[in-house]
Write an enzyme that holds these catalytic residues in place. Structure first.
Site, PDB file in Angstrom:
ATOM      1  N   SER A 290      27.904  25.877  34.397  1.00  0.00           N
ATOM      2  CA  SER A 290      28.186  24.531  34.920  1.00  0.00           C
ATOM      3  C   SER A 290      26.874  23.762  34.953  1.00  0.00           C
ATOM      4  O   SER A 290      25.799  24.364  35.106  1.00  0.00           O
ATOM      5  CB  SER A 290      28.775  24.648  36.326  1.00  0.00           C
TER       6      SER A 290
ATOM      7  N   TYR B  89      28.577  27.092  45.040  1.00  0.00           N
ATOM      8  CA  TYR B  89      29.057  26.978  43.651  1.00  0.00           C
ATOM      9  C   TYR B  89      27.867  26.831  42.701  1.00  0.00           C
ATOM     10  O   TYR B  89      27.767  27.548  41.696  1.00  0.00           O
ATOM     11  CB  TYR B  89      30.010  25.791  43.527  1.00  0.00           C
TER      12      TYR B  89
HETATM   13  P1  NDP Z   1      40.854  25.983  37.860  1.00  0.00           P
HETATM   14  O1  NDP Z   1      40.728  25.912  39.331  1.00  0.00           O
HETATM   15  O2  NDP Z   1      41.888  25.199  37.179  1.00  0.00           O
HETATM   16  O3  NDP Z   1      41.048  27.500  37.403  1.00  0.00           O
HETATM   17  C1  NDP Z   1      40.324  28.544  38.023  1.00  0.00           C
HETATM   18  C2  NDP Z   1      40.990  29.843  37.693  1.00  0.00           C
HETATM   19  O4  NDP Z   1      40.350  30.887  38.453  1.00  0.00           O
HETATM   20  C3  NDP Z   1      42.476  29.871  38.068  1.00  0.00           C
HETATM   21  O5  NDP Z   1      43.191  30.620  37.107  1.00  0.00           O
HETATM   22  C4  NDP Z   1      42.466  30.597  39.387  1.00  0.00           C
HETATM   23  O6  NDP Z   1      43.692  31.246  39.695  1.00  0.00           O
HETATM   24  C5  NDP Z   1      41.373  31.605  39.124  1.00  0.00           C
HETATM   25  N1  NDP Z   1      40.902  32.185  40.372  1.00  0.00           N
HETATM   26  C6  NDP Z   1      40.237  31.561  41.374  1.00  0.00           C
HETATM   27  N2  NDP Z   1      40.071  32.415  42.395  1.00  0.00           N
HETATM   28  C7  NDP Z   1      40.650  33.591  42.028  1.00  0.00           C
HETATM   29  C8  NDP Z   1      40.821  34.842  42.656  1.00  0.00           C
HETATM   30  N3  NDP Z   1      40.390  35.081  43.904  1.00  0.00           N
HETATM   31  N4  NDP Z   1      41.457  35.826  41.997  1.00  0.00           N
HETATM   32  C9  NDP Z   1      41.936  35.611  40.752  1.00  0.00           C
HETATM   33  N5  NDP Z   1      41.819  34.445  40.098  1.00  0.00           N
HETATM   34  C10 NDP Z   1      41.182  33.439  40.734  1.00  0.00           C
HETATM   35  O7  NDP Z   1      39.400  25.648  37.296  1.00  0.00           O
HETATM   36  P2  NDP Z   1      38.859  25.247  35.856  1.00  0.00           P
HETATM   37  O8  NDP Z   1      39.837  25.606  34.823  1.00  0.00           O
HETATM   38  O9  NDP Z   1      38.325  23.896  35.958  1.00  0.00           O
HETATM   39  O10 NDP Z   1      37.582  26.217  35.785  1.00  0.00           O
HETATM   40  C11 NDP Z   1      37.443  27.278  34.868  1.00  0.00           C
HETATM   41  C12 NDP Z   1      35.962  27.628  34.818  1.00  0.00           C
HETATM   42  O11 NDP Z   1      35.238  26.503  34.309  1.00  0.00           O
HETATM   43  C13 NDP Z   1      35.375  27.951  36.177  1.00  0.00           C
HETATM   44  O12 NDP Z   1      34.469  29.017  36.064  1.00  0.00           O
HETATM   45  C14 NDP Z   1      34.638  26.670  36.537  1.00  0.00           C
HETATM   46  O13 NDP Z   1      33.581  26.914  37.435  1.00  0.00           O
HETATM   47  C15 NDP Z   1      34.156  26.200  35.192  1.00  0.00           C
HETATM   48  N6  NDP Z   1      33.831  24.780  35.069  1.00  0.00           N
HETATM   49  C16 NDP Z   1      34.819  23.828  35.156  1.00  0.00           C
HETATM   50  C17 NDP Z   1      34.507  22.489  35.017  1.00  0.00           C
HETATM   51  C18 NDP Z   1      35.553  21.397  35.107  1.00  0.00           C
HETATM   52  O14 NDP Z   1      35.209  20.210  35.078  1.00  0.00           O
HETATM   53  N7  NDP Z   1      36.816  21.723  35.219  1.00  0.00           N
HETATM   54  C19 NDP Z   1      33.115  22.056  34.762  1.00  0.00           C
HETATM   55  C20 NDP Z   1      32.168  23.131  34.674  1.00  0.00           C
HETATM   56  C21 NDP Z   1      32.541  24.442  34.820  1.00  0.00           C
HETATM   57  P3  NDP Z   1      45.004  30.390  40.205  1.00  0.00           P
HETATM   58  O15 NDP Z   1      45.604  29.825  38.938  1.00  0.00           O
HETATM   59  O16 NDP Z   1      45.845  31.435  40.847  1.00  0.00           O
HETATM   60  O17 NDP Z   1      44.495  29.351  41.133  1.00  0.00           O
END
Ligand code: NDP
Length: 255
Positions: free
Chosen positions: A162, A175
């Site tokens: 990120s 984060y």
């Molecule tokens: P989302 O919140 O849409 O997705 C996050 C995912 O992680 C979901 O599938 C969620 O599960 C899962 N997750 C979170 N906690 C747990 C847990 N305890 N056990 C199992 N699964 C878990 O986020 P994004 O798609 O945006 O993010 C994906 C990656 O990209 C992350 O690492 C984020 O930090 C990174 N990122 C995103 C950006 C953005 O602008 N979106 C920018 C920079 C980095 P569930 O579906 O059950 O909630």
């Protein structure tokens, strides 16, 4: 090391339809915004995808979608990363070994935003939760699956970075620190993998993307102004697939 492509080259990447044929790839957080897009895209390019998530219903829906599209049958890995203890990870390793006998790719995508607040008011328990899901779990999973990855003829491990992991920003607390740790862990792993075989380890920062996490961080933002996860899949496919062979220890941006 092969040449690391710039952003424009990465975005213009045109994957072959069969890019990931016969590869077994684990995607964590496959039920979320970017993870879901990656799982669907990897499957559409021929991979057998191990769909990780914590919600059985969401996993089964995604599984059905991949099957209905005629892609290779996925496997499901139901693990709550906040609660899981060592046996859950060993079970996953054993399931992969017995069912497929190989692992060719690992996308560490699952992430927890926590909350935006000044360090002065950051709850310590929230700090631990975010560091655990975003940094400790990718370390543990990589360690547990390392032997299988090393045994693959061409394995790629992709961590998710990120912008705030490169330079901290007010209110991004745990984060930002967790993502900085991810960048550093990638450097350590890549250095250890260097010259040891074909395994490569890299970091990919998707940048601002239309997902539930982004919406939580910026609730006033119009999602229509953000790129859709599907539009960023070129860089994901490049890094997880054979065309990134020779690139190790890089930290790339999708945008
Ligand atoms: P989302 O919140 O849409 O997705 C996050 C995912 O992680 C979901 O599938 C969620 O599960 C899962 N997750 C979170 N906690 C747990 C847990 N305890 N056990 C199992 N699964 C878990 O986020 P994004 O798609 O945006 O993010 C994906 C990656 O990209 C992350 O690492 C984020 O930090 C990174 N990122 C995103 C950006 C953005 O602008 N979106 C920018 C920079 C980095 P569930 O579906 O059950 O909630």
């Amino acid at each position: 090391m092969s040449t690391v492509p710039d952003i424009a080259t990465l975005r213009a990447y045109q994957p072959r339809p069969d890019l990931l044929n016969d590869r077994v790839i684990l995607v964590t957080g496959a039920t979320g915004g970017l993870g879901r897009a990656a799982a669907l895209s990897f499957a559409a390019h021929g991979a057998t995808v191990i769909l990780h998530g914590r919600n059985r219903r969401k996993l089964e829906t995604l599984n059905d979608e991949i099957l209905a599209a005629g892609h290779p049958a996925p496997a499901l890995a139901l693990i709550d990363l906040e609660k899981a203890q060592a046996p859950a990870y060993f079970d996953l390793r054993d399931q992969l070994a017995s069912q497929y006998g190989r692992l060719d790719g690992l996308l560490h995508n699952a992430g927890l935003l926590g909350g935006l607040m000044p360090i002065e008011h950051h709850p310590v328990d929230l700090w631990h939760r975010v560091m655990h899901v975003n940094l400790t779990v990718p370390f543990v999973l990589t360690q547990v699956l390392y032997t299988q990855l090393q045994a693959s003829p061409d394995a790629s491990v992709v961590f998710t970075g990120s912008g705030v992991g490169r330079r901290g920003r007010a209110f991004w607390g745990a984060y930002a620190a967790s993502k900085a740790g991810v960048e550093n862990l990638v450097q350590t792993l890549a250095d250890e993998a260097d010259g040891q075989g074909t395994l490569r380890v890299n970091c990919l920062n998707p940048g601002r993307t239309r997902t539930p996490m982004r919406n939580k961080a910026y609730p006033a933002e119009d999602p229509a102004t953000l790129p859709d996860p599907d539009s960023l899949m070129g860089p994901y496919l490049f890094l997880i697939g054979p065309d990134s062979r020779g690139i190790n220890g890089a930290s790339l941006d999708c945008q």
